[in-house]
Design a protein around this motif. Structure first.
Motif, short mmCIF file in Angstrom:
data_model
loop_
_atom_site.label_atom_id
_atom_site.label_comp_id
_atom_site.label_asym_id
_atom_site.label_seq_id
_atom_site.Cartn_x
_atom_site.Cartn_y
_atom_site.Cartn_z
N UNK A 140 3.16 10.16 -12.02
CA UNK A 140 2.44 9.72 -10.82
C UNK A 140 1.35 10.70 -10.39
N UNK A 141 1.66 12.00 -10.41
CA UNK A 141 0.75 13.01 -9.86
C UNK A 141 -0.03 13.78 -10.92
N UNK A 142 0.41 13.71 -12.19
CA UNK A 142 -0.15 14.47 -13.30
C UNK A 142 0.12 15.97 -13.20
N UNK A 143 1.00 16.37 -12.29
CA UNK A 143 1.41 17.77 -12.24
C UNK A 143 2.26 18.10 -13.47
N UNK A 159 -13.11 8.61 -10.19
CA UNK A 159 -12.27 9.12 -9.09
C UNK A 159 -11.10 8.22 -8.75
N UNK A 160 -11.11 6.96 -9.16
CA UNK A 160 -9.99 6.06 -8.84
C UNK A 160 -8.80 6.30 -9.77
N UNK A 161 -9.03 6.25 -11.08
CA UNK A 161 -7.94 6.43 -12.04
C UNK A 161 -7.71 7.89 -12.39
N UNK A 162 -8.72 8.74 -12.17
CA UNK A 162 -8.61 10.14 -12.58
C UNK A 162 -8.85 10.34 -14.06
N UNK A 182 2.25 25.42 -18.72
CA UNK A 182 0.97 25.00 -18.14
C UNK A 182 0.99 25.09 -16.62
N UNK A 183 -0.17 25.43 -16.07
CA UNK A 183 -0.42 25.32 -14.64
C UNK A 183 -1.66 24.46 -14.48
N UNK A 184 -1.65 23.57 -13.51
CA UNK A 184 -2.80 22.70 -13.31
C UNK A 184 -2.75 21.49 -14.22
N UNK A 185 -3.89 20.82 -14.36
CA UNK A 185 -3.97 19.57 -15.11
C UNK A 185 -4.54 19.81 -16.50
N UNK A 186 -4.39 18.82 -17.36
CA UNK A 186 -5.05 18.80 -18.66
C UNK A 186 -5.23 17.34 -19.07
N UNK A 187 -6.34 17.04 -19.67
CA UNK A 187 -6.69 15.70 -20.14
C UNK A 187 -7.04 14.73 -19.01
N UNK A 188 -6.26 14.69 -17.94
CA UNK A 188 -6.46 13.67 -16.91
C UNK A 188 -6.31 14.26 -15.50
N UNK A 189 -7.15 13.77 -14.58
CA UNK A 189 -7.08 14.13 -13.17
C UNK A 189 -6.12 13.19 -12.45
N UNK A 230 0.81 -1.22 0.00
CA UNK A 230 0.00 0.00 0.00
C UNK A 230 0.84 1.27 0.00
N UNK A 231 1.86 1.32 0.85
CA UNK A 231 2.60 2.58 1.02
C UNK A 231 3.97 2.61 0.36
N UNK A 232 4.42 1.49 -0.19
CA UNK A 232 5.70 1.50 -0.89
C UNK A 232 5.52 1.16 -2.37
N UNK A 233 4.87 0.02 -2.64
CA UNK A 233 4.73 -0.41 -4.04
C UNK A 233 3.75 0.47 -4.81
N UNK A 234 2.58 0.76 -4.20
CA UNK A 234 1.56 1.52 -4.93
C UNK A 234 2.06 2.89 -5.40
N UNK A 235 2.68 3.73 -4.55
CA UNK A 235 3.12 5.04 -5.03
C UNK A 235 4.13 4.96 -6.17
N UNK A 236 4.85 3.85 -6.27
CA UNK A 236 5.86 3.71 -7.31
C UNK A 236 5.33 3.07 -8.59
#
Length: 330
Positions: free
Chosen positions: A119-122, A228-231, A138-145, A24-30
């Motif tokens: 990872x963050x779409x930033x 909301x899960x995949x964005x 660009x500032x913010x997102x585009x195409x994907x959340x 959850x906290x190591x594999x998922x974020x990567x």
């Protein structure tokens, strides 16, 4: 034998308990990230639209349909070059919006290069970030959340105006059986650059603007239904209006000519394909984020309970009877 089995079960319980938070906290974020080689094509349509006819005296006309083909192609080579300097996973999307009139001919086309954190779409600012050849930041997102989109407003980049403004969270919705978040953004009338690629060869939009004083104005109401899960948006619609003002448009009402007006929607077959794709990716993300860690935690508790039960049962068998019975004489 029971003691050995209980020790094995206890060891498995410890292993599962340790693996659950690791996933959850190591594999998922990567591991939860956008692949750099992604390719996606979406066809959108605006039916009963208004479109300017460049070949008939620049007159706006009602047409049955205007088609927009949007493609997103991951540029792996460019992402690897930027990653070397950025020090993080980067995705480079080369996007193209290709607009087709009712006669099947090109009306305009707008290329983009969108660079963002996998990872963050930033947004990641690097050389090559552009819209229709114009450098942008660009500032913010585009195409994907982002993954696990929050029910709140986000900053969203509009490619036509080259600006970012809030896209508002309106509330939860159900789209074709899927629970999604619904977002809206309204961009007010804004002067925008003319597309560099025009339907008539030899026309230079920059020359038109400078020599005739004609300018292009644009407003849009953008609507997105986001998982909301995949964005990822499972559906997108835009109510777009474009006007030419001044110069060659002076003959129109109030000195304006409608260049385009229409409600742009996904073609039904692409809407179905997009929904299926998002559902598949949603299952993968939830498996890594929720299902596997949760299953391992529950399994650890079950194994621990089984180990304790076997140990307790083994002790009852091994312990001697504290009150043995006297033998009965014949």
């Amino acid at each position: 034998m029971r003691r050995r089995a209980s020790l094995v079960l206890l060891a498995l319980a410890v292993f599962c308990a340790a693996l659950a938070p690791l996933l959850r906290w190591y594999a998922y974020p990567r591991l939860a990230k956008i692949p750099p080689n992604q390719y996606q094509e979406v066809v959108l349509e605006a039916k009963d639209a208004t479109l300017i006819d460049y070949n008939d005296g620049m007159k706006p006309k009602k047409v049955d349909k205007v088609t927009i083909v949007q493609t997103l192609k991951g540029n792996v080579e460019a992402s690897e070059e930027i990653e070397a300097d950025a020090g993080k996973d980067v995705v480079v999307w080369d996007a193209l919006s290709y607009i087709i009139g009712p006669d099947g001919k090109m009306v305009s086309q707008i290329p983009e290069r969108y660079i963002f954190d996998a990872h963050t779409q930033d947004p990641v600012h690097a050389t090559g970030e552009m819209v229709d050849g114009d450098p942008v930041k660009r500032e913010g997102i585009e195409f994907k959340w982002p993954f696990f989109t929050e029910p709140r407003d986000y900053l969203y980049f509009d490619a036509q105006t080259r600006t970012s403004s809030p896209i508002h969270y309106v509330g939860p919705r159900t789209y074709r059986g899927m629970e999604v978040y619904y977002f809206e953004q309204t961009v007010p009338w804004t002067k925008v650059p003319m597309p560099k690629k025009m339907p008539i060869e030899g026309i230079d939009p920059a020359t038109i603007e400078q020599t005739t004083g004609t300018s292009l104005w644009y407003t849009v109401k953008a609507m997105f239904w986001v998982d909301p899960v995949t964005g990822a948006p499972v559906n997108a619609e835009q109510v777009i209006q474009q006007e030419m003002r001044g110069g060659i448009a002076a003959s129109g009402p109030d000195g304006k000519l409608t260049a385009f007006a229409g409600h742009v929607k996904m073609r039904p077959d692409y809407a179905e394909h997009t929904l299926d794709l998002v559902k598949s990716n949603r299952t993968k993300v939830l498996a890594l984020h929720t299902y596997a860690p949760g299953g391992l935690a529950i399994g650890a508790l079950g194994l621990l309970a089984a180990a304790l039960w076997l140990e307790a049962r083994g002790r009852r068998v091994r312990e001697p009877d504290p009150h043995p019975r006297e033998p009965v004489s014949a």
